[in-house]
Design an enzyme around this catalytic site. Structure first.
Site, PDB file in Angstrom:
ATOM      1  N   LYS A  81       0.888  -1.016  -0.059  1.00  0.00           N
ATOM      2  CA  LYS A  81      -0.083  -0.074   0.127  1.00  0.00           C
ATOM      3  C   LYS A  81       0.921   1.275   0.037  1.00  0.00           C
ATOM      4  O   LYS A  81       1.049   1.955   0.848  1.00  0.00           O
ATOM      5  CB  LYS A  81      -0.765   0.107   1.174  1.00  0.00           C
ATOM      6  CG  LYS A  81      -2.187   0.930   0.908  1.00  0.00           C
ATOM      7  CD  LYS A  81      -3.105   0.538   1.964  1.00  0.00           C
ATOM      8  CE  LYS A  81      -4.181   1.595   2.098  1.00  0.00           C
ATOM      9  NZ  LYS A  81      -4.742   1.972   1.015  1.00  0.00           N
TER      10      LYS A  81
HETATM   11  N1  PMP Z   1      -7.671  -1.849  -3.276  1.00  0.00           N
HETATM   12  C1  PMP Z   1      -7.216  -0.722  -3.092  1.00  0.00           C
HETATM   13  C2  PMP Z   1      -6.265  -0.385  -4.289  1.00  0.00           C
HETATM   14  C3  PMP Z   1      -7.200   0.193  -2.268  1.00  0.00           C
HETATM   15  O1  PMP Z   1      -6.742   1.397  -2.054  1.00  0.00           O
HETATM   16  C4  PMP Z   1      -8.171  -0.406  -0.992  1.00  0.00           C
HETATM   17  C5  PMP Z   1      -8.307   0.744   0.085  1.00  0.00           C
HETATM   18  N2  PMP Z   1      -7.174   0.539   1.129  1.00  0.00           N
HETATM   19  C6  PMP Z   1      -8.822  -1.752  -1.161  1.00  0.00           C
HETATM   20  C7  PMP Z   1      -8.375  -2.216  -2.132  1.00  0.00           C
HETATM   21  C8  PMP Z   1      -9.463  -2.235   0.167  1.00  0.00           C
HETATM   22  O2  PMP Z   1      -8.524  -2.518   1.091  1.00  0.00           O
HETATM   23  P1  PMP Z   1      -9.054  -2.664   2.696  1.00  0.00           P
HETATM   24  O3  PMP Z   1     -10.326  -3.377   2.870  1.00  0.00           O
HETATM   25  O4  PMP Z   1      -7.879  -2.963   3.420  1.00  0.00           O
HETATM   26  O5  PMP Z   1      -9.322  -1.073   2.759  1.00  0.00           O
END
Ligand code: PMP
Length: 319
Positions: A179
């Site tokens: 991330k």
């Molecule tokens: N994919 C991407 C590219 C994201 O930025 C996010 C948000 N963080 C998610 C999926 C969803 O992940 P999460 O459920 O951990 O927020």
């Protein structure tokens, strides 16, 4: 009141329906930011123009929800954060326990019962060359505020999405499971959506498999089976995705199968929904003007949403 009607909005394009979200940030004047170990008024919480987080998008982050004073899956988010940092060869100046304590304090200091935490590690201040190892030390900050990704009514009516032309970064270029602060791949796909008058785009990987939305994971429901792209498709390993797979779907009598999928799977689906910390769970009704299923938020999506809301509002797990 459900948390997707919080009143702080993301940036949005000027065209409808994006225009229904207000522009810019409207941080409360009392907002306190935790920056490198201390709380500062938000106007004073500033980062150097020489910070490589700004110069190169070099760093990583997390977005974490707070429900009724409990920080949903805090520990899982922190573990993902430290994994992202490690894969970027970025060493946090604080331990995971220290960051956890700072996140908790930030929620208390800002008196947030329902909201959203943004935790950021940047590479830190350096010169104008790329070399990350010449930077002083990572900059760390925590914003505890609120977020709304989509207008509240779209949780009833469903979201329209487009298929982005732009492909998701391949795993061997910049692994989407990190991330990182470099979100231009996603932002350019989001711009495609906004240009076409909708708020979200689905991205394919370089082999044409469905990967994810620009800020959320995707699920489809077909013949009473719930499916989601495998991590090998090149996706962020979403924490909401994992919660749906491990807790919510079993609670309503389903198992989720991970597999490689193509756009056709969306078009032939009975239901499609997206998951993410910011969007929570939202039904998708159209892909590029083609109706999905009955063109409404489907019953399994609604049951998952209800199960999600019940659990997070009563006693959100913090592990
Ligand atoms: N994919 C991407 C590219 C994201 O930025 C996010 C948000 N963080 C998610 C999926 C969803 O992940 P999460 O459920 O951990 O927020």
């Amino acid at each position: 009141m459900s948390s997707h009607s919080d009143n702080t909005m993301n940036n949005a394009g000027s065209e409808s329906p994006a225009a229904t979200l207000s522009k810019g940030h409207n941080a409360k004047s009392s907002l306190k930011i935790w920056l490198d170990g201390e709380f500062l008024d938000h106007e004073k919480a500033v980062v150097s123009v020489f910070d490589h987080g700004l110069l190169y998008g070099d760093g990583c982050f997390e977005g974490i929800r707070i429900y009724n004073g409990r920080i949903f899956k805090l520990r899982t988010h922190l573990e993902r954060m430290f994994r992202s940092a490690e894969l970027l060869r970025l060493k946090s100046p604080y331990t995971i326990d220290e960051i956890e304590a700072a996140c908790r304090e930030s929620v208390v200091v800002n008196e947030i019962a329902n909201g959203y935490i943004r935790l950021v590690f940047t590479r830190g201040v350096g010169g104008l060359g790329l070399n990350p190892f010449l930077c002083d030390k990572p900059t760390v900050f925590i914003i505890s505020d609120s977020i709304q990704l989509y207008p509240a009514e779209m949780y009833e009516t469903g979201l329209r999405v487009v298929m982005a032309e732009r492909r998701r970064f391949p795993i061997n270029c910049l692994d989407p499971s990190i991330k990182s602060l470099n979100y231009l791949n996603n932002i350019m796909a989001k711009v495609e959506a906004i240009d076409q008058g909708v708020l979200e785009a689905i991205m394919l990987n370089n082999d044409g498999h469905i990967s994810e939305g620009t800020g959320d994971n995707i699920f489809i429901v077909k013949d009473k089976a719930i499916l989601t792209p495998s991590t090998e498709a090149g996706i962020l390993h979403g924490i909401t995705r994992q919660y749906v797979m491990e807790e919510l779907a079993p609670a309503i009598g389903f198992e989720v199968e991970e597999r490689m999928m193509y756009p056709q799977h969306i078009l032939e689906a009975d239901e499609v929904f997206l998951t993410g910390t910011a969007c929570e769970i939202i039904g998708v009704t159209h892909l590029d003007d083609q109706e999905i299923g009955a063109g409404q938020v489907g019953p399994i999506t609604k049951s998952l949403e209800a199960e999600f809301r019940k659990r997070v509002e009563n006693n959100a797990p913090e592990d």
